[in-house]
Design a protein around this motif. Sequence first.
Motif, PDB file in Angstrom:
ATOM      1  N   GLU A 114       4.799   1.414   0.694  1.00  0.00           N
ATOM      2  CA  GLU A 114       5.570   2.424  -0.025  1.00  0.00           C
ATOM      3  C   GLU A 114       5.302   3.757   0.662  1.00  0.00           C
ATOM      4  N   LYS A 157       0.837  -1.199   0.000  1.00  0.00           N
ATOM      5  CA  LYS A 157       0.000   0.000   0.000  1.00  0.00           C
ATOM      6  C   LYS A 157       0.877   1.256   0.000  1.00  0.00           C
ATOM      7  N   LYS A 158       0.339   2.315  -0.610  1.00  0.00           N
ATOM      8  CA  LYS A 158       1.055   3.587  -0.612  1.00  0.00           C
ATOM      9  C   LYS A 158       0.527   4.435   0.538  1.00  0.00           C
ATOM     10  N   GLU A 201       1.305   8.591 -11.066  1.00  0.00           N
ATOM     11  CA  GLU A 201       2.672   8.306 -10.636  1.00  0.00           C
ATOM     12  C   GLU A 201       3.514   9.578 -10.585  1.00  0.00           C
ATOM     13  N   ARG A 211       5.266   7.622   0.996  1.00  0.00           N
ATOM     14  CA  ARG A 211       5.347   8.848   0.188  1.00  0.00           C
ATOM     15  C   ARG A 211       5.404  10.033   1.152  1.00  0.00           C
ATOM     16  N   ILE A 252      -2.649   7.804  -3.205  1.00  0.00           N
ATOM     17  CA  ILE A 252      -2.178   7.004  -2.078  1.00  0.00           C
ATOM     18  C   ILE A 252      -3.368   6.294  -1.426  1.00  0.00           C
TER      19      ILE A 252
END
Lengths: 264, 230
Positions: free
Chosen positions: A162, A139-140, B92, A164, A181
């Motif tokens: 991940e 998962k972000k 992205e 961010r 996200i």
Amino acid sequence: MRGILTFACAAALGLAALTFGPGEAGAQQMKKVKIGTEGAYAPFNFIDANKQLQGFDVEIAKALCAAAKYDCEFVVQDWDGIIPGLVAKKYDAIIASMSITEERKKVVDFTERYYKTPARFVRKSGSKIEITDAGLKGKKVGVQRATIHENFLNDKYAKIVEVRSYATQDEANLDMVSGRIDLLLADSVVLSEGFLKTAQGKGFEFVGPDFVDQKWFGDGAGIAVRKGDKDLREALNKAIRQIRTDGTYKKINDKYFTFDAYGK
Amino acid sequence: MAVIVGHLGQFASGLVLTVEVTLLSLAAGLLLAVPVALLREARHPALWIPAYGYTFYFRGTPLLVQLFLCYYGAGQFRDQLEAAGLWVWFREPYFCALLTLALNTGAYTAEIFRGGIRGVPRGEIEAARACGMSGILLYRRIVLPKAFRLALPAYSNEVVFLLQSTSLVSIITLMDLTGVARVLIARTFMVYEIFIFIGALYLALTYFVLWVFRCVEWRLSAHMRQAPEA
């Protein structure tokens, strides 16, 4: 010639420092104290539509200044430069929801805490993400850079999720809304007041437990002062105790929260 | 010092990302720049006006604003982008960084090449025409090679600028060299040590780029040097 000029400048500066040194000016009027804050961390500190600093931190800071009889001035500084700014004497204290942690204590001194709230994850309603190692896999997760939440994520979940990192919480919220996200991790009050209760935060919800591990989340939010600035620290500590007992704290608290943010 | 040694792995991955983003956007920008430079020189308004608009926007606004626009701006138009099948790209940060940097450097490079094309001596073009070359052949054999050679010193500057501009991508969550440095500073508060270290890395990269360009220029200017005495 150059050398003489430099010498003259240095001499002039030295003279100025002697004449206008600290302490002397403070004896006659209220001592000037510059307070650094971020201004992008609603509801604790943010800049409103009229470009005025608002929020719990800001009101607490004003109350503390009144209690300690300081003439305070706010300086807005981006979060990831806020400690270097203090060390570089751009301001004398940071009142910006800064958690008291061991890592930060190596660089700055802290007062006692003035509030303490847990950290939590936020997910999209109905996304069914669970806060377990299996549920978080791949998962972000959005988090604000240079925060205890970022450290916590990097230490505990870096291999699973991940991470961010965003410059401000607002930017992380934006990316949560746009779906870049899957989760947000931040202070629960910041998430509920600054995101979930706003129009932007519709369709998102808290998930998982309260995180309060002392190792990462420290002892709540305190006021950072430069190392060794004992006078200011003690005066602020006294002021915190004073506004806790004289009801000023409660008045400010109730304006923002339905619970006592000071914590247990 | 211990902090830097202890996190060499992270610095290395940041360095790789920085170099990767630089090279990819440089390549894309270069591919874009040649046609744009030629369009800028075209006579028909339908050709030069779009090319002019493009370079005007990308040279006239700060790169940081362009990055924010591409990243957070695109986030606001998720539904439309999804309908167009573009959201998988725009979600992205890596893609947004590459796109913005490529378009940005493409605009500058186009102007540099245009200067190069303008700099080709009229006499050479006339001589080529006298030999019977025209249109594409004239550009391919005479104008473009000469223009590249003329533009090379200015282009090496642009490459260096681009390399340094990549430090902005950490603002859209990419962990390039600067991004890694900021995370480590957040934990250690060793601002000077870490920034001086990555500054030295950028410096080394910059001088490597300049050295490569010097080699290329040396090769391309063989005809201008005196022949070695036998």
